[in-house]
Design an enzyme around this catalytic site. Structure first.
Site, mmCIF file in Angstrom:
data_model
loop_
_atom_site.group_PDB
_atom_site.id
_atom_site.type_symbol
_atom_site.label_atom_id
_atom_site.label_comp_id
_atom_site.label_asym_id
_atom_site.label_seq_id
_atom_site.Cartn_x
_atom_site.Cartn_y
_atom_site.Cartn_z
ATOM 1 N N ASP A 65 -12.126 3.827 7.817
ATOM 2 C CA ASP A 65 -11.905 5.307 7.217
ATOM 3 C C ASP A 65 -12.870 5.362 6.457
ATOM 4 O O ASP A 65 -14.354 7.147 6.713
ATOM 5 C CB ASP A 65 -10.762 5.246 6.318
ATOM 6 C CG ASP A 65 -9.830 5.560 7.217
ATOM 7 O OD1 ASP A 65 -9.903 7.097 7.674
ATOM 8 O OD2 ASP A 65 -8.645 5.632 6.383
ATOM 9 N N ARG A 68 0.852 -1.414 0.103
ATOM 10 C CA ARG A 68 0.035 0.037 -0.179
ATOM 11 C C ARG A 68 0.659 0.991 -0.239
ATOM 12 O O ARG A 68 1.337 1.478 0.695
ATOM 13 C CB ARG A 68 -1.419 0.026 1.157
ATOM 14 C CG ARG A 68 -1.757 0.749 1.057
ATOM 15 C CD ARG A 68 -3.130 1.455 2.169
ATOM 16 N NE ARG A 68 -2.852 1.492 3.602
ATOM 17 C CZ ARG A 68 -3.396 0.961 4.456
ATOM 18 N NH1 ARG A 68 -4.563 1.469 4.549
ATOM 19 N NH2 ARG A 68 -3.417 0.532 5.920
#
Length: 270
Positions: A182, A77
């Site tokens: 998130d 990532r």
């Protein structure tokens, strides 16, 4: 004569060949030895995290080298959709990238352009200098490079959930990964990944991707949630992290062996 090198299968290839959900874990400690231990666990894949960890290019390179001898596929990532940084991640040999906070079609298109050489993208050409091509020991690397990279984007805001079908349809996106933490924050439920509205958004996205035939993954440390998402048809999932496993296991050790297990002050005195 130099040794000619074949690159390992991409995560896209692994998913295409799988007949079940591929199960993986985060590697967030920035430590190549930890990455190697996790790679030998028998899990299908690892997510080496460059967004919420102290991982640098050098540390990620060492981890990629450490796990290369094992069957587990590494996905890396990046911190953000930054063209110059993505170029560097690719050049150190990260074949499988996860880009966070992709909220719109334009965000997805920018990510695709960053991982592809011209004329289909804007990736800078430095293969002779890079581990990606094993320093030009991979035959025809430049011609084959676009197929040797897989790209996944994160759906982790309410806006991204609304745009998920369009994002997934962008040519060059190999799949989406849902980030409930998130997503919960963007929906006004910070720290409540299990809130019914958040779970509904996650499940809605999973169903939409399944209908489209798009690879879809999710982060789910709670076993019941993970099983539920697997039942819904996620193709890949993360169920733990190296740092959280160490934290919980060390706490359990203290609970077992300290004379006053719940006393934080006493623990601190040791």
């Amino acid at each position: 004569m130099p040794i000619r090198v074949n690159l390992p299968p991409t995560f896209r290839d692994r998913l295409a060949q799988a007949d079940r959900t591929l199960v993986g874990m985060w590697v967030s400690s920035g430590n190549a030895l930890n990455a190697e231990i996790c790679a030998g666990s028998g899990l299908d894949w690892l997510l080496i995290d460059g967004e919420h960890s102290h991982n640098t290019l050098e540390l990620i390179l060492a981890q990629l080298q450490a796990v290369a001898a094992y069957p587990a596929t590494p996905l890396v990532r990046v911190p953000e959709c930054n063209t110059a940084l993505i170029k560097q991640y690719l050049d150190i040999g990260a074949q499988n990238l996860l880009v966070p906070m992709v909220n719109t079609v334009a965000d997805a298109e920018k990510a695709v352009a960053a991982v592809r050489y011209p004329p289909h993208g804007v990736r800078g050409v430095g293969s002779a200098l890079a581990r990606a091509s094993r320093w030009n020991r991979v035959d025809d690397y430049l011609a084959a490079a676009n197929g040797a990279v897989s790209l996944y984007v994160q759906i982790e805001t309410a806006e991204a959930v609304q745009n998920a079908r369009e994002i997934a349809a962008v040519d060059g996106i190999d799949g989406v990964f849902i980030g409930p933490s998130d997503l919960a924050a963007s929906m006004g439920h910070l720290g409540e990944q299990g809130h019914p509205e958040v779970v509904d958004a996650v499940e809605t996205t999973i169903r939409a991707m399944t209908e489209l035939g798009v690879s879809v993954g999710v982060n789910a440390f709670a076993p019941d949630a993970a099983r539920r998402y697997i039942e819904l048809g996620v193709t890949f999932i993360l169920v733990a992290a190296d740092v959280s496993l160490l934290a919980r296991a060390s706490e359990a050790l203290a609970d077992t062996w300290l004379p006053s297990a719940g006393d934080a002050a006493e623990r601190a005195s040791y």
